[in-house]
Scaffold this motif. Sequence first.
Motif, PDB file in Angstrom:
ATOM      1  N   ASN A 239       0.807  -1.221   0.000  1.00 44.04           N
ATOM      2  CA  ASN A 239       0.000   0.000   0.000  1.00 44.04           C
ATOM      3  C   ASN A 239       0.842   1.274   0.000  1.00 44.04           C
ATOM      4  OD1 ASN A 239      -2.653   0.038  -0.526  1.00 44.04           O
ATOM      5  ND2 ASN A 239      -3.336   0.270   1.591  1.00 44.04           N
ATOM      6  N   LYS A 240       2.033   1.169  -0.612  1.00 39.58           N
ATOM      7  CA  LYS A 240       2.853   2.358  -0.828  1.00 39.58           C
ATOM      8  C   LYS A 240       2.812   2.682  -2.322  1.00 39.58           C
ATOM      9  CE  LYS A 240       6.405   0.725   2.105  1.00 39.58           C
ATOM     10  NZ  LYS A 240       7.764   0.589   2.445  1.00 39.58           N
ATOM     11  N   THR A 241       3.098   3.942  -2.649  1.00 37.90           N
ATOM     12  CA  THR A 241       3.070   4.330  -4.062  1.00 37.90           C
ATOM     13  C   THR A 241       3.943   3.401  -4.894  1.00 37.90           C
ATOM     14  OG1 THR A 241       2.737   6.625  -3.398  1.00 37.90           O
ATOM     15  CG2 THR A 241       3.423   6.238  -5.669  1.00 37.90           C
ATOM     16  N   LEU A 242       3.350   2.873  -5.959  1.00 37.85           N
ATOM     17  CA  LEU A 242       4.061   1.953  -6.845  1.00 37.85           C
ATOM     18  C   LEU A 242       4.871   2.775  -7.843  1.00 37.85           C
ATOM     19  CD1 LEU A 242       2.264  -0.816  -9.001  1.00 37.85           C
ATOM     20  CD2 LEU A 242       4.671  -0.221  -9.041  1.00 37.85           C
ATOM     21  N   TRP A 243       6.155   2.896  -7.596  1.00 36.28           N
ATOM     22  CA  TRP A 243       7.003   3.639  -8.525  1.00 36.28           C
ATOM     23  C   TRP A 243       8.413   3.041  -8.545  1.00 36.28           C
ATOM     24  CZ3 TRP A 243       6.378   8.942  -5.578  1.00 36.28           C
ATOM     25  CH2 TRP A 243       7.057   8.873  -4.355  1.00 36.28           C
ATOM     26  N   ASN A 244       9.215   3.528  -9.455  1.00 31.50           N
ATOM     27  CA  ASN A 244      10.583   3.010  -9.608  1.00 31.50           C
ATOM     28  C   ASN A 244      10.608   1.492  -9.747  1.00 31.50           C
ATOM     29  OD1 ASN A 244      11.828   5.577  -9.469  1.00 31.50           O
ATOM     30  ND2 ASN A 244      11.575   5.575  -7.259  1.00 31.50           N
ATOM     31  N   ASP A 245       9.693   0.964 -10.559  1.00 27.18           N
ATOM     32  CA  ASP A 245       9.621  -0.486 -10.754  1.00 27.18           C
ATOM     33  C   ASP A 245      10.491  -0.906 -11.947  1.00 27.18           C
ATOM     34  OD1 ASP A 245       7.933   0.793 -12.514  1.00 27.18           O
ATOM     35  OD2 ASP A 245       6.345  -0.703 -12.410  1.00 27.18           O
ATOM     36  N   TYR A 246      11.770  -0.564 -11.834  1.00 24.30           N
ATOM     37  CA  TYR A 246      12.707  -0.952 -12.896  1.00 24.30           C
ATOM     38  C   TYR A 246      13.945  -1.616 -12.302  1.00 24.30           C
ATOM     39  CZ  TYR A 246      15.268   3.358 -11.728  1.00 24.30           C
ATOM     40  OH  TYR A 246      15.961   4.351 -11.082  1.00 24.30           O
ATOM     41  N   ARG A 247      14.500  -2.525 -13.092  1.00 22.64           N
ATOM     42  CA  ARG A 247      15.732  -3.209 -12.705  1.00 22.64           C
ATOM     43  C   ARG A 247      16.920  -2.481 -13.318  1.00 22.64           C
ATOM     44  NH1 ARG A 247      17.588  -9.439 -14.363  1.00 22.64           N
ATOM     45  NH2 ARG A 247      18.813  -9.830 -12.462  1.00 22.64           N
TER      46      ARG A 247
END
Length: 262
Positions: A239-247
């Motif tokens: 339940n935290k902002t979904l961001w920086n989802d990159y490897r």
Amino acid sequence: AGVHWTYKEGSLDQIHWPDEYPSCGGRKQSPIDIQRRNVQFNPHMLQLEMTGYGEVKNGNFLMINNGHSVQINLPSTMKITKGLPACYTAVQMHLHWGGWDLEASGAEHTVDGIRYMAELHVVHYNSDKYNSFDEAKDKSDGLAVLAFFYEDGHFENTYYSDFINNLENVKYAGQSMNISTLNVRSMLPENLAHFFRYEGSLTTPPCYESILWTVFDTPITLSHNQIRKLESTLMDLENKTLWNDYRMAQPLNDRVVESSFL
Ligand code: B30
Ligand code: ZN
């Protein structure tokens, strides 16, 4: 085990993926940094022929917040029929994006070290050889992903209006909704002639080395506000902002990146 993998926080962040998922420590991992001066022009690489990517009406396409991205499941009528070693059938598309911290950018592949704002992945499986994505996903010739970069510009990209507005409806991890009309072609750049090609992997665990990557040089433009909505609307499993989802970029090792253009 037990804990879910993450990008940056907790005990199973991307540095530790190989501890639980051995393939993540392999020699053909994705993403990579594409260095223009080291790519090899291949004049025999054909333009992709994509069928069924235009407007589909009265469909029932699921849009899902899976906790680490937003995904749209695609109809099996979408296929790549030329330009790859086999015929590939589309399965889903999803995005990777940044945040508001140090570096707003969140694409996975980088070009000469430069990271674009975000990246789209259109995932396909080799339907000449395999009967499903699940059967193909861990085979060396199993998958093909088309990757597109996003840059920010002054104008709203109206082909993305519905998608951006729908994010509000899948705000929380696990939420999904049905989309009835989808035009994937309109969400891609007009120019599909310039691309890079290399052999790599899933960019998330279990990191199977099963993907023939096609990374397009021409970016898709979204407005600043559209990118901001993408970066700030969804929530992850905690339940935290979904961001920086990159490897981060992985070692190229002995691989060669080819290009369709000089
Ligand atoms: S990517 O295009 O290399 N980023 C998968 C497909 C494409 C890429 C990465 C992963 C994939 O199918 N992973 C396994 C399925 N997932 C469930 C899901 O649908 O979203 C399992 C999981 O990670 O735990 Cu995510
Ligand atoms: Zn992806």
